[in-house]
Design a protein around this motif. Structure first.
Motif, PDB file in Angstrom:
ATOM      1  N   GLN A   2      36.969  30.114  49.699  1.00  0.00           N
ATOM      2  CA  GLN A   2      37.366  30.668  50.651  1.00  0.00           C
ATOM      3  C   GLN A   2      38.135  30.096  51.467  1.00  0.00           C
ATOM      4  N   ARG A   3      37.501  29.167  52.167  1.00  0.00           N
ATOM      5  CA  ARG A   3      38.350  28.431  53.293  1.00  0.00           C
ATOM      6  C   ARG A   3      39.633  27.693  52.971  1.00  0.00           C
ATOM      7  N   ALA A   4      39.456  27.463  51.520  1.00  0.00           N
ATOM      8  CA  ALA A   4      40.850  26.609  51.037  1.00  0.00           C
ATOM      9  C   ALA A   4      41.912  27.717  50.909  1.00  0.00           C
ATOM     10  N   GLY A   5      41.453  28.995  50.567  1.00  0.00           N
ATOM     11  CA  GLY A   5      42.617  29.995  50.425  1.00  0.00           C
ATOM     12  C   GLY A   5      42.205  30.860  49.324  1.00  0.00           C
ATOM     13  N   SER A   6      41.097  30.676  48.505  1.00  0.00           N
ATOM     14  CA  SER A   6      40.854  31.374  47.437  1.00  0.00           C
ATOM     15  C   SER A   6      39.897  32.550  47.915  1.00  0.00           C
ATOM     16  N   GLY A   7      40.494  33.611  48.606  1.00  0.00           N
ATOM     17  CA  GLY A   7      39.737  34.507  49.150  1.00  0.00           C
ATOM     18  C   GLY A   7      39.131  35.394  48.243  1.00  0.00           C
ATOM     19  N   ASP A   8      39.737  35.618  46.782  1.00  0.00           N
ATOM     20  CA  ASP A   8      39.047  36.354  45.885  1.00  0.00           C
ATOM     21  C   ASP A   8      38.175  35.666  44.859  1.00  0.00           C
ATOM     22  N   ALA A   9      37.539  34.481  45.366  1.00  0.00           N
ATOM     23  CA  ALA A   9      36.751  33.821  44.346  1.00  0.00           C
ATOM     24  C   ALA A   9      35.445  34.776  44.450  1.00  0.00           C
ATOM     25  N   ILE A  10      34.951  34.630  43.058  1.00  0.00           N
ATOM     26  CA  ILE A  10      33.521  35.444  42.912  1.00  0.00           C
ATOM     27  C   ILE A  10      32.365  34.826  43.042  1.00  0.00           C
ATOM     28  N   ALA A  11      31.718  35.406  44.266  1.00  0.00           N
ATOM     29  CA  ALA A  11      30.448  34.239  44.831  1.00  0.00           C
ATOM     30  C   ALA A  11      29.266  34.714  44.019  1.00  0.00           C
ATOM     31  N   LEU A  12      28.802  33.988  43.012  1.00  0.00           N
ATOM     32  CA  LEU A  12      27.779  34.602  41.881  1.00  0.00           C
ATOM     33  C   LEU A  12      26.705  34.449  42.861  1.00  0.00           C
ATOM     34  N   ALA A  20      43.527  22.694  45.143  1.00  0.00           N
ATOM     35  CA  ALA A  20      44.412  22.605  44.104  1.00  0.00           C
ATOM     36  C   ALA A  20      43.985  24.112  43.416  1.00  0.00           C
ATOM     37  N   LEU A  21      42.935  24.634  43.280  1.00  0.00           N
ATOM     38  CA  LEU A  21      42.559  25.849  42.607  1.00  0.00           C
ATOM     39  C   LEU A  21      43.139  26.924  43.417  1.00  0.00           C
ATOM     40  N   ALA A  22      43.046  26.952  44.936  1.00  0.00           N
ATOM     41  CA  ALA A  22      43.556  27.927  45.775  1.00  0.00           C
ATOM     42  C   ALA A  22      45.236  27.874  45.541  1.00  0.00           C
ATOM     43  N   TRP A  23      45.613  26.966  45.367  1.00  0.00           N
ATOM     44  CA  TRP A  23      47.424  26.639  45.270  1.00  0.00           C
ATOM     45  C   TRP A  23      47.698  27.388  44.052  1.00  0.00           C
ATOM     46  N   PHE A  24      46.935  27.136  42.836  1.00  0.00           N
ATOM     47  CA  PHE A  24      47.386  27.448  41.517  1.00  0.00           C
ATOM     48  C   PHE A  24      46.951  29.094  41.523  1.00  0.00           C
ATOM     49  N   GLY A  25      46.090  29.413  42.023  1.00  0.00           N
ATOM     50  CA  GLY A  25      45.644  30.947  42.103  1.00  0.00           C
ATOM     51  C   GLY A  25      46.931  31.708  42.734  1.00  0.00           C
ATOM     52  N   LYS A  26      47.612  31.147  43.891  1.00  0.00           N
ATOM     53  CA  LYS A  26      48.870  31.865  44.522  1.00  0.00           C
ATOM     54  C   LYS A  26      49.756  31.391  43.890  1.00  0.00           C
ATOM     55  N   ARG A  27      50.249  30.297  43.279  1.00  0.00           N
ATOM     56  CA  ARG A  27      51.488  30.082  42.462  1.00  0.00           C
ATOM     57  C   ARG A  27      51.504  31.026  41.466  1.00  0.00           C
ATOM     58  N   HIS A  28      50.335  31.216  40.572  1.00  0.00           N
ATOM     59  CA  HIS A  28      50.342  31.891  39.377  1.00  0.00           C
ATOM     60  C   HIS A  28      49.524  33.114  39.563  1.00  0.00           C
ATOM     61  N   SER A  29      50.117  34.046  40.357  1.00  0.00           N
ATOM     62  CA  SER A  29      49.165  35.245  40.728  1.00  0.00           C
ATOM     63  C   SER A  29      48.585  36.011  39.631  1.00  0.00           C
ATOM     64  N   GLY A  30      47.225  36.154  39.551  1.00  0.00           N
ATOM     65  CA  GLY A  30      46.616  37.012  38.513  1.00  0.00           C
ATOM     66  C   GLY A  30      46.215  36.151  37.402  1.00  0.00           C
ATOM     67  N   ARG A  31      46.627  34.934  37.200  1.00  0.00           N
ATOM     68  CA  ARG A  31      46.352  33.931  35.992  1.00  0.00           C
ATOM     69  C   ARG A  31      44.853  33.486  36.080  1.00  0.00           C
ATOM     70  N   LEU A  32      44.397  33.222  37.481  1.00  0.00           N
ATOM     71  CA  LEU A  32      43.230  32.520  37.358  1.00  0.00           C
ATOM     72  C   LEU A  32      42.129  33.287  38.085  1.00  0.00           C
ATOM     73  N   THR A  33      40.964  33.349  37.479  1.00  0.00           N
ATOM     74  CA  THR A  33      39.686  34.113  38.022  1.00  0.00           C
ATOM     75  C   THR A  33      38.757  32.734  38.301  1.00  0.00           C
ATOM     76  N   LEU A  34      38.261  32.726  39.512  1.00  0.00           N
ATOM     77  CA  LEU A  34      37.327  31.632  40.183  1.00  0.00           C
ATOM     78  C   LEU A  34      36.210  32.256  40.212  1.00  0.00           C
ATOM     79  N   VAL A  35      35.379  31.722  39.681  1.00  0.00           N
ATOM     80  CA  VAL A  35      33.918  32.048  39.577  1.00  0.00           C
ATOM     81  C   VAL A  35      32.895  30.815  40.286  1.00  0.00           C
ATOM     82  N   THR A  36      32.517  30.975  41.325  1.00  0.00           N
ATOM     83  CA  THR A  36      31.669  29.911  42.052  1.00  0.00           C
ATOM     84  C   THR A  36      30.228  30.157  42.064  1.00  0.00           C
TER      85      THR A  36
END
Ligand code: OAD
Length: 229
Positions: free
Chosen positions: A93-103, A69-85
């Motif tokens: 990343q495997r779900a499609g959030s390739g730009d997730a920030i891996a702290l 769902a987070l990956a879907w949202f990130g693609k659907r609303h490009s630039g609106r979600l920053t995912l920090v994990t």
């Protein structure tokens, strides 16, 4: 919008949370006692085997509906979600959030324990648990952040920027006990963002949050983010 995720995010994929009691062979150890440089130096084999066990476990599972769902949202609303994990499992990343920030780095990679010398070459490592440089003995270690270690500077700066600039921060599946990650929720709140905790149990961040949703990530996120259809 920003999302800060923790181990609970991957719980429904079958990855044990960090502070869950360990099972099987590892039941006698606490994760906090294995995830340190001192523990690794004291018994590299033991700590390496623990990471191998976790790597195998992660390789055998799949991202869940929350990751998707987070990956879907990130693609659907490009630039609106920053995912920090804080998770090192690579499931975002495997779900499609390739730009997730891996702290806290990635369990899927390793690196040299000590500053590599000219002889330290990954193409020529001596196999073992852990593998080592056959010349100087330098050991390979998981490329994760251990207790007492600094977070990767660029990842932390990017996460901090997201916390400062977001209007909404979702804090998903984390106990909120480990800083500086947990501090990002405070930063967001101070800057005027709405802070929403999503967690079936109480967390250290509940009191500062505007809202606590007592639900599991994989159950709540598809609905919350509009990804359930
Ligand atoms: P913890 O193990 O401390 O907390 C996991 C959280 O997930 C708890 O608050 C659970 O209630 C919650 N949880 C469990 N199942 C859930 C579900 N299905 N949906 C949502 N939440 C659920 O893990 P973290 O907070 O991630 O760092 O721990 C933070 C850091 O502590 C880890 O990244 C690790 C450790 O130090 C390092 O190793 C540097």
């Amino acid at each position: 919008m920003a999302a800060l995720t923790g181990a609970g995010m991957s719980a429904e994929s079958g990855v044990p949370t960090f502070r869950d009691a360990q099972t099987g062979l590892w039941a006698q150890f606490r994760a906090e006692e294995l995830a340190t440089e001192a523990a690794f130096r004291a018994d590299p084999q033991r700590v390496w085997r623990w990471y191998q066990y976790r790597r195998e476990l992660i390789a055998a599972v799949e991202p869940n509906a929350g990751h998707r769902a987070l990956a879907w949202f990130g693609k659907r609303h490009s630039g609106r979600l920053t995912l920090v994990t804080q998770n090192v499992d690579g499931l975002h990343q495997r779900a499609g959030s390739g730009d997730a920030i891996a702290l806290h780095g990635s369990i899927l990679q390793d690196r040299w324990l000590d500053q590599p010398r000219a002889c330290c070459d990954v193409r020529n490592i001596e196999p073992g648990a852990p593998p080592r440089c056959p010349v100087c003995g330098n050991l390979r270690r998981p490329d994760v952040v251990w207790f007492g270690e600094a977070l990767p500077t660029r990842a932390l700066a990017a996460a901090d920027e997201a916390a400062r600039s977001c209007d909404l921060m979702l804090v998903i599946g984390t106990s909120g006990m480990v800083y500086p990650a947990a501090g990002l929720a405070h930063v967001a709140r101070r800057q005027g963002a709405l802070v929403v905790v999503i967690n079936p149990a109480e967390t250290e961040l509940d009191e500062m949050a505007h809202l606590c949703v007592r639900e599991r990530a994989a159950q709540c996120l598809p609905w919350l983010l509009g990804a359930s259809h």
